[in-house]
Write a protein that holds these residues in place. Structure first.
Motif, PDB file in Angstrom:
ATOM      1  N   ASN A  66       0.779  -1.238   0.000  1.00 52.24           N
ATOM      2  CA  ASN A  66       0.000   0.000   0.000  1.00 52.24           C
ATOM      3  C   ASN A  66       0.812   1.291   0.000  1.00 52.24           C
ATOM      4  OD1 ASN A  66      -2.139  -1.786   2.162  1.00 52.24           O
ATOM      5  ND2 ASN A  66      -2.609  -1.213   0.072  1.00 52.24           N
ATOM      6  N   SER A  68       2.184   4.657  -0.524  1.00 51.26           N
ATOM      7  CA  SER A  68       1.741   5.761  -1.370  1.00 51.26           C
ATOM      8  C   SER A  68       2.218   7.067  -0.752  1.00 51.26           C
ATOM      9  CB  SER A  68       0.219   5.754  -1.475  1.00 51.26           C
ATOM     10  OG  SER A  68      -0.203   6.661  -2.474  1.00 51.26           O
ATOM     11  N   SER A 103      -5.007   3.034  -2.784  1.00 54.08           N
ATOM     12  CA  SER A 103      -4.349   2.705  -1.521  1.00 54.08           C
ATOM     13  C   SER A 103      -5.010   3.456  -0.353  1.00 54.08           C
ATOM     14  CB  SER A 103      -2.848   3.005  -1.634  1.00 54.08           C
ATOM     15  OG  SER A 103      -2.209   2.568  -0.476  1.00 54.08           O
ATOM     16  N   LEU A 183     -12.715  -2.116  -5.296  1.00 52.87           N
ATOM     17  CA  LEU A 183     -12.804  -2.587  -6.690  1.00 52.87           C
ATOM     18  C   LEU A 183     -11.537  -3.355  -7.046  1.00 52.87           C
ATOM     19  CD1 LEU A 183     -14.199  -0.575  -9.684  1.00 52.87           C
ATOM     20  CD2 LEU A 183     -12.060  -1.832  -9.951  1.00 52.87           C
ATOM     21  N   ARG A 200      -1.588   4.186 -11.073  1.00 52.28           N
ATOM     22  CA  ARG A 200      -0.180   4.460 -10.825  1.00 52.28           C
ATOM     23  C   ARG A 200       0.390   3.491  -9.795  1.00 52.28           C
ATOM     24  NH1 ARG A 200       1.176   9.907  -9.203  1.00 52.28           N
ATOM     25  NH2 ARG A 200       2.934   9.755 -10.659  1.00 52.28           N
ATOM     26  N   ASN A 201       1.521   2.915 -10.152  1.00 53.47           N
ATOM     27  CA  ASN A 201       2.274   2.054  -9.243  1.00 53.47           C
ATOM     28  C   ASN A 201       1.504   0.808  -8.819  1.00 53.47           C
ATOM     29  OD1 ASN A 201       4.599   3.906  -9.128  1.00 53.47           O
ATOM     30  ND2 ASN A 201       3.072   5.266  -8.218  1.00 53.47           N
ATOM     31  N   PHE A 206       1.851  -6.591 -12.276  1.00 60.77           N
ATOM     32  CA  PHE A 206       1.104  -7.539 -13.100  1.00 60.77           C
ATOM     33  C   PHE A 206       1.958  -8.116 -14.239  1.00 60.77           C
ATOM     34  CE2 PHE A 206      -2.666  -4.753 -11.802  1.00 60.77           C
ATOM     35  CZ  PHE A 206      -3.024  -5.591 -10.764  1.00 60.77           C
TER      36      PHE A 206
HETATM   37  C1  LIG Z   1       1.833   0.872  -4.404  1.00 59.01           C
HETATM   38  S1  LIG Z   1       0.129   1.203  -4.166  1.00 59.01           S
HETATM   39  C2  LIG Z   1      -0.112   2.567  -5.255  1.00 59.01           C
HETATM   40  C3  LIG Z   1      -0.939   3.682  -4.639  1.00 59.01           C
HETATM   41  C4  LIG Z   1      -1.060   4.953  -5.486  1.00 59.01           C
HETATM   42  N1  LIG Z   1      -1.707   4.695  -6.755  1.00 59.01           N
HETATM   43  C5  LIG Z   1       0.294   5.590  -5.698  1.00 59.01           C
HETATM   44  O1  LIG Z   1       0.782   5.583  -6.827  1.00 59.01           O
HETATM   45  O2  LIG Z   1       0.865   6.103  -4.741  1.00 59.01           O
HETATM   46  C6  LIG Z   1      -0.590  -0.172  -5.037  1.00 59.01           C
HETATM   47  C7  LIG Z   1      -2.062  -0.369  -4.712  1.00 59.01           C
HETATM   48  O3  LIG Z   1      -2.614  -1.272  -5.671  1.00 59.01           O
HETATM   49  C8  LIG Z   1      -3.599  -2.034  -5.027  1.00 59.01           C
HETATM   50  N2  LIG Z   1      -3.895  -3.226  -5.808  1.00 59.01           N
HETATM   51  C9  LIG Z   1      -3.138  -4.345  -5.980  1.00 59.01           C
HETATM   52  N3  LIG Z   1      -3.795  -5.232  -6.755  1.00 59.01           N
HETATM   53  C10 LIG Z   1      -4.985  -4.660  -7.088  1.00 59.01           C
HETATM   54  C11 LIG Z   1      -6.114  -5.081  -7.851  1.00 59.01           C
HETATM   55  N4  LIG Z   1      -6.128  -6.279  -8.434  1.00 59.01           N
HETATM   56  N5  LIG Z   1      -7.169  -4.252  -7.955  1.00 59.01           N
HETATM   57  C12 LIG Z   1      -7.161  -3.027  -7.356  1.00 59.01           C
HETATM   58  N6  LIG Z   1      -6.136  -2.571  -6.610  1.00 59.01           N
HETATM   59  C13 LIG Z   1      -5.047  -3.379  -6.479  1.00 59.01           C
HETATM   60  C14 LIG Z   1      -2.980  -2.335  -3.677  1.00 59.01           C
HETATM   61  O4  LIG Z   1      -3.952  -2.709  -2.727  1.00 59.01           O
HETATM   62  C15 LIG Z   1      -2.274  -1.009  -3.351  1.00 59.01           C
HETATM   63  O5  LIG Z   1      -3.085  -0.190  -2.554  1.00 59.01           O
END
Ligand SMILES: C[S@@+](CC[C@H](N)C(=O)[O-])C[C@H]1O[C@@H](n2cnc3c(N)ncnc32)[C@H](O)[C@@H]1O
Length: 257
Positions: A66, A68, A103, A183, A200-201, A206
């Motif tokens: 998580n 961020s 996140s 979601l 982002r991130n 994947f």
């Molecule tokens: C590193 S954080 C990025 C947070 C923010 N977007 C940033 O760039 O600071 C990655 C987030 O992706 C979420 N995540 C991972 N797999 C996911 C999925 N299949 N669907 C939705 N969110 C997902 C995680 O729970 C996590 O909160």
């Protein structure tokens, strides 16, 4: 049981399909967690996850990552403010914006503060989602540390947060601008007709096949000329393949056929 068998069990238990995530990274992370918990096999660790909510939570934290921050990669947020948002508002009176892996809320609140600062509060509908229920709960609370808000300009900290001891709490005027939901990007339907999507991130975790599928889903979720904003290490190699044109570094625009 090996990694594949373990992931099949996790899919049954939590509906998270780890086969979409890069295997090497994910395996390394999970195996290190298994060792830290004093286990030496996927079988015994799985049994632990089945009987202990606390360990299941730790496992989910480990796989979702998580981390961020507010205004992550500030230079790109300047491009968003100075070029992308004004451009989008040439075509639309009100923008539908989706922070798709939000996140603990830093990203959608960065958006909300930005729209407020630009005096565009009423011109933005902000949706924020993540797979991780706990992260969404934290996001709704909006409580951050000094380190977490390091990129927020001082004037904005004063306007949009109140301080309680060493915590910075986002004010309701900003909280109320964001509509949070759970979601799963891999399984669930996406919001439609979005003018701006931030993803982002998260793509970095994947596999290539999964990324391709998700780019198509994001394309479908965008409005005509809508913009897709990605993370610093997540440039799309052949954007045209997915119906995007490269508007600016890290910003892709939907091409209308
Ligand atoms: C590193 S954080 C990025 C947070 C923010 N977007 C940033 O760039 O600071 C990655 C987030 O992706 C979420 N995540 C991972 N797999 C996911 C999925 N299949 N669907 C939705 N969110 C997902 C995680 O729970 C996590 O909160």
């Amino acid at each position: 049981m090996g990694y594949k068998g373990f992931t099949a069990e996790i899919k049954k238990m939590c509906n998270i399909d780890l086969s979409n995530y890069k295997e090497k990274q994910m395996k390394r992370r999970i195996e290190s967690l298994i060792r830290r918990n004093g286990h030496d096999s996927y079988d015994s660790y799985l049994k632990l996850l089945k009987r202990s909510k606390q360990h299941l939570k730790e496992f989910l934290d480990c796989i979702t990552i998580n981390v961020s921050e507010f205004y992550r990669n500030p230079a790109q947020w300047q491009v968003l403010e100075r070029e992308i948002i004004p451009e989008l508002l040439k075509h639309k009176k009100r923008l539908k914006v989706w922070s798709s892996a939000c996140s603990t809320g830093e990203e959608p609140y960065s958006l909300a503060m930005l729209f407020d600062k630009m005096m565009l509060k009423n011109k933005a509908e902000i949706i924020a989602s993540d797979i991780d229920r706990e992260a969404i709960e934290k996001a709704k609370q909006g409580v951050y540390t000094e380190k977490g808000i390091a990129n927020v300009p001082k004037a904005m900290v004063n306007t949009y947060f109140f301080q309680e001891n060493d915590k910075y709490i986002i004010k309701n005027q900003i909280k109320n601008m964001v509509n949070f939901r759970i979601l799963n990007l891999l399984e669930d339907n996406y919001p439609s007709d979005c003018d701006l999507i931030l993803c982002r991130n998260v793509m970095i975790y994947f596999t290539e096949d999964t990324k391709e599928k998700l780019y198509k889903k994001f394309y479908d979720a965008l409005s005509d000329k809508g913009v897709f904003f990605v993370g610093n290490t997540e440039q799309i190699i052949m954007p045209h393949k997915y119906g995007f044109t490269n508007l600016k570094n890290f910003f892709y625009q939907k091409i209308i056929e």
